[in-house]
Design a protein around this motif. Structure first.
Motif, PDB file in Angstrom:
ATOM      1  N   MET A  58       0.901  -1.223   0.113  1.00 37.31           N
ATOM      2  CA  MET A  58      -0.117  -0.050  -0.096  1.00 37.31           C
ATOM      3  C   MET A  58       0.772   1.390   0.092  1.00 37.31           C
ATOM      4  N   ASN A  59       0.449   2.131  -0.817  1.00 35.94           N
ATOM      5  CA  ASN A  59       1.159   3.400  -0.994  1.00 35.94           C
ATOM      6  C   ASN A  59       1.092   4.263   0.531  1.00 35.94           C
ATOM      7  N   SER A  60       2.186   4.598   0.868  1.00 39.82           N
ATOM      8  CA  SER A  60       2.326   5.367   2.332  1.00 39.82           C
ATOM      9  C   SER A  60       1.366   6.468   2.234  1.00 39.82           C
ATOM     10  N   LYS A  61       1.185   7.448   1.166  1.00 37.15           N
ATOM     11  CA  LYS A  61       0.186   8.457   1.280  1.00 37.15           C
ATOM     12  C   LYS A  61      -1.034   7.956   1.351  1.00 37.15           C
ATOM     13  N   VAL A  62      -1.478   6.718   0.817  1.00 35.98           N
ATOM     14  CA  VAL A  62      -2.930   6.219   1.255  1.00 35.98           C
ATOM     15  C   VAL A  62      -2.936   5.880   2.670  1.00 35.98           C
ATOM     16  N   SER A  63      -2.090   5.025   3.033  1.00 36.03           N
ATOM     17  CA  SER A  63      -2.224   4.473   4.449  1.00 36.03           C
ATOM     18  C   SER A  63      -2.252   5.998   5.480  1.00 36.03           C
ATOM     19  N   ASP A  64      -1.297   6.818   5.086  1.00 38.91           N
ATOM     20  CA  ASP A  64      -1.545   7.938   5.843  1.00 38.91           C
ATOM     21  C   ASP A  64      -3.137   8.365   5.951  1.00 38.91           C
ATOM     22  N   ARG A  65      -3.670   8.669   4.754  1.00 36.84           N
ATOM     23  CA  ARG A  65      -5.092   9.155   4.917  1.00 36.84           C
ATOM     24  C   ARG A  65      -5.732   8.234   5.788  1.00 36.84           C
ATOM     25  N   ILE A  66      -5.616   7.162   5.464  1.00 28.14           N
ATOM     26  CA  ILE A  66      -6.540   5.965   6.110  1.00 28.14           C
ATOM     27  C   ILE A  66      -6.461   6.279   7.576  1.00 28.14           C
ATOM     28  N   ALA A  67      -5.205   6.275   8.053  1.00 25.85           N
ATOM     29  CA  ALA A  67      -4.891   6.606   9.567  1.00 25.85           C
ATOM     30  C   ALA A  67      -5.591   7.847   9.982  1.00 25.85           C
ATOM     31  N   THR A  68      -5.462   8.790   9.286  1.00 31.68           N
ATOM     32  CA  THR A  68      -5.869   9.830   9.843  1.00 31.68           C
ATOM     33  C   THR A  68      -7.355   9.686   9.888  1.00 31.68           C
ATOM     34  N   GLY A  69      -8.076   9.360   8.839  1.00 28.50           N
ATOM     35  CA  GLY A  69      -9.620   8.966   8.961  1.00 28.50           C
ATOM     36  C   GLY A  69      -9.914   8.277  10.310  1.00 28.50           C
ATOM     37  N   VAL A  70      -8.940   7.200  10.740  1.00 29.63           N
ATOM     38  CA  VAL A  70      -9.267   6.500  11.894  1.00 29.63           C
ATOM     39  C   VAL A  70      -9.458   7.343  12.938  1.00 29.63           C
ATOM     40  N   PHE A  71      -8.286   8.118  13.218  1.00 32.39           N
ATOM     41  CA  PHE A  71      -7.965   9.048  14.093  1.00 32.39           C
ATOM     42  C   PHE A  71      -9.250   9.905  14.407  1.00 32.39           C
ATOM     43  N   VAL A  72      -9.639  10.720  13.386  1.00 33.35           N
ATOM     44  CA  VAL A  72     -10.842  11.347  13.416  1.00 33.35           C
ATOM     45  C   VAL A  72     -11.956  10.678  13.827  1.00 33.35           C
ATOM     46  N   LEU A  73     -12.135   9.515  13.348  1.00 34.34           N
ATOM     47  CA  LEU A  73     -13.431   8.741  13.681  1.00 34.34           C
ATOM     48  C   LEU A  73     -13.406   8.274  15.222  1.00 34.34           C
ATOM     49  N   LEU A  74     -12.121   8.138  15.619  1.00 32.32           N
ATOM     50  CA  LEU A  74     -12.128   7.580  17.034  1.00 32.32           C
ATOM     51  C   LEU A  74     -12.255   8.912  17.951  1.00 32.32           C
ATOM     52  N   ALA A  75     -11.830  10.199  17.742  1.00 32.51           N
ATOM     53  CA  ALA A  75     -12.374  11.355  18.241  1.00 32.51           C
ATOM     54  C   ALA A  75     -13.700  11.487  18.332  1.00 32.51           C
ATOM     55  N   SER A  76     -14.259  11.392  17.024  1.00 29.47           N
ATOM     56  CA  SER A  76     -15.594  11.598  16.811  1.00 29.47           C
ATOM     57  C   SER A  76     -16.395  10.655  17.779  1.00 29.47           C
ATOM     58  N   ILE A  77     -15.927   9.334  17.866  1.00 26.12           N
ATOM     59  CA  ILE A  77     -16.673   8.656  18.894  1.00 26.12           C
ATOM     60  C   ILE A  77     -16.826   9.354  20.238  1.00 26.12           C
ATOM     61  N   ILE A  78     -15.700   9.794  20.622  1.00 26.85           N
ATOM     62  CA  ILE A  78     -15.808  10.338  22.075  1.00 26.85           C
ATOM     63  C   ILE A  78     -16.700  11.386  22.235  1.00 26.85           C
ATOM     64  N   VAL A  79     -16.505  12.246  21.201  1.00 23.99           N
ATOM     65  CA  VAL A  79     -17.578  13.367  21.014  1.00 23.99           C
ATOM     66  C   VAL A  79     -18.947  12.982  21.222  1.00 23.99           C
ATOM     67  N   LEU A  80     -19.218  12.231  20.288  1.00 25.67           N
ATOM     68  CA  LEU A  80     -20.544  11.564  20.309  1.00 25.67           C
ATOM     69  C   LEU A  80     -21.314  10.956  21.181  1.00 25.67           C
ATOM     70  N   LEU A  81     -20.268  10.245  22.129  1.00 22.02           N
ATOM     71  CA  LEU A  81     -20.676   9.721  23.442  1.00 22.02           C
ATOM     72  C   LEU A  81     -21.227  10.678  24.225  1.00 22.02           C
ATOM     73  N   LEU A  82     -20.347  11.601  24.243  1.00 21.18           N
ATOM     74  CA  LEU A  82     -20.711  12.712  25.333  1.00 21.18           C
ATOM     75  C   LEU A  82     -22.161  13.230  25.058  1.00 21.18           C
ATOM     76  N   VAL A  83     -22.177  13.618  23.820  1.00 25.68           N
ATOM     77  CA  VAL A  83     -23.382  14.210  23.282  1.00 25.68           C
ATOM     78  C   VAL A  83     -24.516  13.437  23.411  1.00 25.68           C
TER      79      VAL A  83
END
Lengths: 312, 295, 275
Positions: free
Chosen positions: B1-26
């Motif tokens: 896998m291209n390192s740029k693609v995996s970087d994007r995927i990883a960023t997406g995962v971190f955004v997702l995890l952070a949104s889970i936390i916010v969503l939980l509180l809300v």
């Protein structure tokens, strides 16, 4: 001009001859705060001694075998003949909810921390920080109540294996939410305190952000991240009411995570009120309390070990 | 896998995890407020709770919660501040200080149910006070003191050392320096920490189950003599608090409107904690501004 | 046993006598002083006198031990648990300041200190000075007012702040804050002033004002000043001690040190070859 008179005058001014006001003032203050420190020592020691003494009574006075208590899965303290006092299912339950909830909350919390420190350091922290503080502030009974009214029915209707909805998994999920803020905030501190030349060095070599995080930052922060998870676990194993409200509280080891279970804290919570003080059953509850006390000692030792590694 | 693609995927995962936390509180806050707020009425706040029929309120529990909190803070704040001063100013590096640190760490990591058991053993049984407000407050003190000590110590340590030196160099005693220079400067931090700790105490239930009990005697709110049996201020009476009430009605309650009462009480709890948070932030920033104002 | 020196000097040279008398009246006699931080020796066997109504400058590169030396005099170094010392600092020929018998509170009242960074209390200008006075039991409003005014005048700050005595001291400029810190120290009626680079954190104008103030204060106080600024040392001091790596390399009249240093290290330092 110097003569003996002035010398004596200087000596009188500067040497500690008198019981001055200043001296008294300092003594009083030091005395008050030292007493406060002593009170903390006394509290800790007396908690340890009293709970240990009381917790050992079931073995020393009531004659329960400590080996049976710790290893037997047979818990039937109220049987008329041959009551049995195997607390292993509850110890198992405690360990199970503790590790499983860390397994869920750990990655999410560390992910949130990395988001705050690496992905969106400016606004990410502004949004997530208060969110986390508020999550910490929600009282555990409220978590229990939400678990009871939302999670348990959801479990019942979704999984065919969960007949009542009260289950180990419900307990794990409630606990995961409860320890998430602890893990996130400590992990965030750990990530932020990493020296910035680590990042710069990695980016300078042309690494992407993800490569930097995976290959450089996480390995550097690993002892602190583990500390975050262990502190979360330390909070999880002692939580009583929220878990008790959703876990089902049965005396057997569950066959699957969808079945009800019990932990040391839930059994203590439920039974302390309606067992006679001093009875064998009551004494075994105090022994469970002692097990909790020892567990918290162990967690402190683990955290100390991790923080000693961090200094290297 | 291209390192740029995996970087994007990883960023997406971190955004997702952070949104889970916010969503939980809300969703948690949203759920409690949507379910609970409709049940909050003046009537709900001012009638006695009922053990059998629907329509009971939370008057006594609400009062008990605030009263237990007040007594707890009355004991904890002076003790914790003094302990914090000791740790920050007087403790010399060495075995004794390490031992005290271990004690504080130990108290901080005690499960609250274990603190409750200790309270039961000492205050309820050994001292023979029975279920009492003072016993509950003392148990909560054990639970709360490490936080107060840490908050005080941190606030004192963040006071610039030059101020302390300035005062000492004028020939003022260490203690007077602490009282008149260090503590005033550390005050905003200590206050904010104390209010946040109060929020935690307010919602605590496990340490109170076995110390203040699950009941409240009939109270006469016209009687403010703390030594009288039916006075709300009586320190020796049992007092079910709001969070204990939520637990008790859900666990062994038989009233038909369990959900309504719990939801209403939970909403009150959450709103109080929210209020504590907001007050702490607001006061902290106001005092900080006033203090550093260069007008 | 009389230690009087004046008696032995002929009367007719009264002007010179006065000079001489000043020059021989010793406030601090430092005898073989060593200061350690744990294993690390920060001051090594320092021995020199500090004379009454003179300015003694301590110069040297940073980390050479001069600040440590200064903080040993009024025992501020006691705050550092690992610090310990050997030797003597004899004050007014009467008391060894390093002795355990010295009352540190009284000592610090008598030997005032001003720090590098202005450190006024976050209180009003007035209370910055009244703070310590109240501790010493001066609570009468009239008395406080008098001392506050007097000390501010001595520190040449009165005219600038007399209308804002009750405003926060943090609102003053850096130079004013530093003079307030000096005023605060003067209010204690000290005998000796220790100044730890008092002007280095200030702009040139404030710097000049502080220097002027020091020359003015010299008439009533004995002053030991640590400075990085060699021009400053040469302008304001009577005696200079040059510190290097914890050693007092050279101690002499300031004039001699700057015009005719006897050691090569001193010459290298003042001519800017290192430091």
């Amino acid at each position: 001009m110097k003569d003996e008179q002035t010398i004596t005058a200087v000596q009188q001014r500067l040497l500690k001859s008198r019981q001055g006001k200043a001296k008294k003032n300092e003594f009083t203050g030091r005395f008050i705060v030292t007493v406060a420190a002593i009170i903390m020592i006394v509290a800790t020691i007396s908690i340890t001694i009293f709970l240990a003494t009381k917790g050992l009574q079931s073995f020393l006075v009531s004659g329960v075998s400590p080996i049976e208590f710790l290893t037997s899965t047979d818990w039937n303290p109220t049987a008329d003949e041959n009551p049995s006092f195997g607390a292993f299912p509850f110890i198992f339950g405690t360990l199970a909810v503790t590790f499983l909830s860390a397994l869920i909350a750990g990655p999410i919390g560390i992910g949130g921390a990395i988001f705050m420190s690496e992905i969106a350091p400016s606004w990410g922290k502004k949004v997530l920080q208060p969110v986390i503080e508020l999550l910490v502030g929600i009282p555990s009974v409220v978590y229990g109540f939400i678990g009871l009214t939302v999670l348990v029915p959801f479990m019942r209707n979704t999984f065919s294996g969960a007949q009542t909805g009260f289950s180990l998994l419900s307990g794990v999920i409630v606990l995961s939410v409860m320890i998430l803020p602890t893990i996130t905030s400590i992990a965030t501190d750990a990530m932020i305190s990493l020296p910035s030349n680590l990042r710069q060095g990695s980016y300078a070599l042309g690494a992407t952000r993800w490569q930097t995080i995976k290959k450089v930052l996480i390995p550097a922060a690993i002892p602190s991240l583990l500390t975050a998870i262990v502190l979360g676990m330390a909070r999880a194993f002692g939580e009583a009411l929220a878990v008790q409200m959703v876990i089902g509280n049965v005396r057997a080891i569950p066959d699957s995570i969808l079945e009800p279970a019990a932990t040391l804290t839930t059994i203590i919570t439920l039974n302390m009120g309606h067992t006679t003080y001093g009875s064998v059953e009551n004494n075994t509850l105090w022994s469970m309390g002692l097990v909790l006390l020892i567990l918290s000692f162990i967690f402190i030792l683990i955290i100390r070990y991790l923080s000693s590694r961090r200094k290297l | 896998m291209n390192s740029k693609v995996s970087d994007r995927i990883a960023t997406g995962v971190f955004v997702l995890l952070a949104s889970i936390i916010v969503l939980l509180l809300v969703s948690l806050f949203g759920y409690i407020l949507v379910r609970g707020v409709p049940h909050i009425s003046l009537d709900f706040l001012t009638t006695e709770s009922s053990t059998v029929s629907a329509g009971g309120g939370i008057r006594d529990q609400l009062f008990n919660s605030f009263y237990v909190l007040f007594i707890t803070m009355l004991i904890t704040v002076p003790l914790g501040v003094c302990g914090g001063i000791y740790m920050a100013e007087y403790a010399k590096p060495g075995k004794l200080t390490n031992f005290i640190r271990s004690c504080i760490e130990m108290l901080a990591s005690l499960p609250s149910i274990v603190v409750g058991m200790f309270g039961l053993l000492i205050f309820v049984n050994t001292f023979d006070w029975g279920y009492s407000i003072i016993g509950g407050a003392l148990a909560l003190t054990i639970f709360n003191i490490p936080t107060m000590v840490r908050v005080t110590e941190d606030s004192i340590r963040s006071v610039p050392g030059e101020l302390k030196e300035a005062s000492l160099a004028l020939g003022i005693t260490h203690w007077h320096t602490i009282k008149t220079v260090i503590l005033p400067s550390a005050f905003p931090g200590i206050l904010t920490g104390a209010i946040l700790a109060a929020g935690r105490v307010f919602g605590e239930a496990a340490a109170l189950l076995f110390t203040v009990g699950l009941s409240t005697p009939r109270l006469d709110y016209g009687n403010w003599n703390p030594f009288s049996e039916d006075s709300p201020l009586n320190l020796m009476r049992p007092a079910e608090t709001l969070s204990v009430h939520i637990w008790a009605t859900n666990t062994n309650g038989i009233i038909p409107d369990i959900d309504a009462v719990s939801a209403g009480a939970s909403a009150i709890l959450i709103l109080s904690v929210l209020l504590f948070n907001l007050i702490a932030r607001w006061l902290g920033s106001v005092i900080h501004k006033k203090y550093t104002a260069s007008k | 046993m009389s230690r009087s020196i004046t008696l032995e000097i002929p009367e007719q040279k009264s002007e010179e006598v006065k000079e001489n008398n000043k020059a021989t009246d010793i406030v601090l006699d430092i005898k073989d002083l060593s200061v350690y931080y744990g294993e690390n020796q920060a001051v090594k066997h320092a021995s020199f006198p500090v004379y009454k109504n003179q300015v003694t400058a301590l110069i040297g590169p940073s980390g050479c031990g001069k600040s440590t030396f200064l903080r040993t005099i009024n025992r501020m170094n006691d705050l550092i648990p690992i610090a310990h010392n050997k030797g003597e600092i004899v004050y007014e020929n009467a008391v060894n300041l390093l002795s355990d018998e010295v009352d540190i509170i009284a000592l610090r009242k008598e030997i005032g200190m001003v720090f590098q960074k202005p450190n006024p209390f976050p209180k009003s200008v007035y209370n910055n000075i009244a703070h310590a006075l109240r501790f010493y039991g001066i609570t009468k409003k009239k008395e406080l007012n008098r001392i506050v005014e007097e000390s501010l005048k001595k520190a040449v700050l009165w005219d600038e702040v007399k209308d804002r005595l009750h405003e926060s001291a943090l609102a003053l400029s850096g130079g004013q804050q530093q003079r307030l810190c000096i005023a605060r120290t003067l209010a204690m009626e000290p005998n000796l002033l220790l100044l730890d680079e008092p002007a280095s954190a200030l702009d040139p104008v404030s710097n000049a004002k502080i220097e002027e103030l020091i020359l003015h204060l010299k008439e009533d106080y004995s002053i030991v000043i640590v400075t990085h600024n060699m021009q400053q040392a040469s302008r304001i001091s009577d005696k200079t001690a040059f510190f290097l790596n914890g050693n007092v390399v050279e101690y002499d009249d300031t004039k001699n040190i700057f015009t005719n240093p006897s050691k090569k290290e001193t010459e290298d330092y003042i001519s800017g070859r290192f430091g």
